[in-house]
Design a protein around this motif. Structure first.
Motif: not given
Length: 347
Positions: A117-146
């Motif tokens: 995340t050095g480039g500003g990536r916002q990874i809100i979930a990451f699990d390396p088990r199996g093939r790996g699961t991940v969730a990334e956020v684009y924008g600001d979750l807490l201030t966004a109206r939608h």
């Protein structure tokens, strides 16, 4: 009797398709990632605060949020540094703290350095088990109206969720396209948070992986609510729509939009038992139309959500192309998705 015969014929066709004899790709059986995140045992034995930490397996997102609300910023950071695998996946934990924890977890795993995340990536979930699961956020979750959450279908994991090939068939590509189409008015989560089928084989024709994914999706949206984010619109592609169908009665969602869906394991919108608005899109060239809309002996996913009898609101998709073209710039489907994502209607 005639309807029963039609069901048997459709089920036989489904079995033929799944077996690969009709040209479908052969799938590889997958084991869903379930249970608490890596590092849970150490977390449970941590007595540094003089009290028990919320159990990742049993504590609700609301309980997790209340717990972190009692901690100082220093205490929160200390927990994230000692237990990054838990804090990064703990629904209800502060969003920025989860980003920090997942950055630490990724930095320790050489397989996933591209997610650093050095480039500003916002990874809100990451699990390396199996093939790996991940969730990334684009924008600001807490201030966004939608807020929107993209739920993908087959062949997506932590290494492919943002691949450059066929970008609008990936959750990252869908998420960035949707955010651009709303002129940045919505925060979007690319949620590759469950074990998806590989290829179009037996896993894709049954509900086991979707059931596990539905539980994870419901908990994830509960975590968004617990930290004060807006109730999201879910955009569920292909097998992801099976996940959303099974999760519909539990997710904290404002809208559920399915695209290229093989079925939602429900006969109608009413059977989903949700207060969310339910939408469906299917373009004329999507190969998913060849999949029989049946559910028989565990095979198939039921009625077509884009069918007139299902009761979903229709999303125009005349200018989308193929199974992964719904989020392509300039399409009528993307314009409609942007309107839904920002709380509007489609006419």
């Amino acid at each position: 009797m005639r309807r029963y015969r039609r069901t048997l014929v459709a089920a036989a066709l489904m079995a033929t398709l799944v077996s690969g004899t009709a040209g479908w790709a052969s799938g590889t059986a997958q084991q869903p990632v379930t249970g608490p995140p890596p590092g849970t045992a150490d977390w449970r034995h941590d007595a540094s605060l003089g009290r028990a930490l919320p159990d990742p397996e049993t504590a609700t997102p609301a309980q997790v949020a209340r717990f972190f609300g009692t901690l100082s910023a220093e205490q929160q950071r200390d927990l994230a540094e000692r237990h990054p695998g838990v804090v990064g996946n703990l629904d209800g934990a502060p969003v920025q703290l989860r980003y920090r924890a997942n950055a630490l977890a990724i930095s320790k795993d050489p397989r996933y350095q591209r997610l650093a995340t050095g480039g500003g990536r916002q990874i809100i979930a990451f699990d390396p088990r199996g093939r790996g699961t991940v969730a990334e956020v684009y924008g600001d979750l807490l201030t966004a109206r939608h807020v929107s959450v993209v739920v993908p279908g087959s062949d997506i994991d932590a290494k492919t969720y943002d691949r450059s090939k066929d970008p609008y068939g990936t959750p990252a590509g869908m998420a960035t396209s949707l955010r651009t189409a709303t002129n940045g008015r919505t925060a979007v989560v690319a949620w590759a948070g469950y074990t998806t089928p590989v290829g179009v084989g037996l896993d894709a024709a049954t509900g086991e992986l979707a059931e596990a994914g539905a539980a994870r999706l419901a908990r994830f949206t509960g975590g968004l609510s617990a930290v004060g984010a807006k109730a999201p619109a879910l955009f569920c592609h292909s097998y992801g729509s099976v996940v959303c169908g099974l999760a519909a009665s539990e997710v904290a969602a404002r809208d559920i939009v399915v695209l290229g869906s093989p079925g939602m394991r429900a006969d109608s919108v009413g059977a989903l038992r949700t207060d969310a608005r339910v939408w469906a899109a299917k373009d004329p060239s999507d190969w998913i139309s060849k999949v029989p809309n049946v559910e028989f002996l565990g095979l198939g996913h039921g009625a077509d959500p884009a069918g007139k009898d299902f009761g979903a609101r229709r999303v125009p998709a005349r200018t989308a192309h193929g199974h992964t073209g719904y989020f392509a710039p300039g399409t009528d489907s993307l314009r409609a998705f942007a309107a839904i994502a920002t709380g509007g209607d489609v006419r």
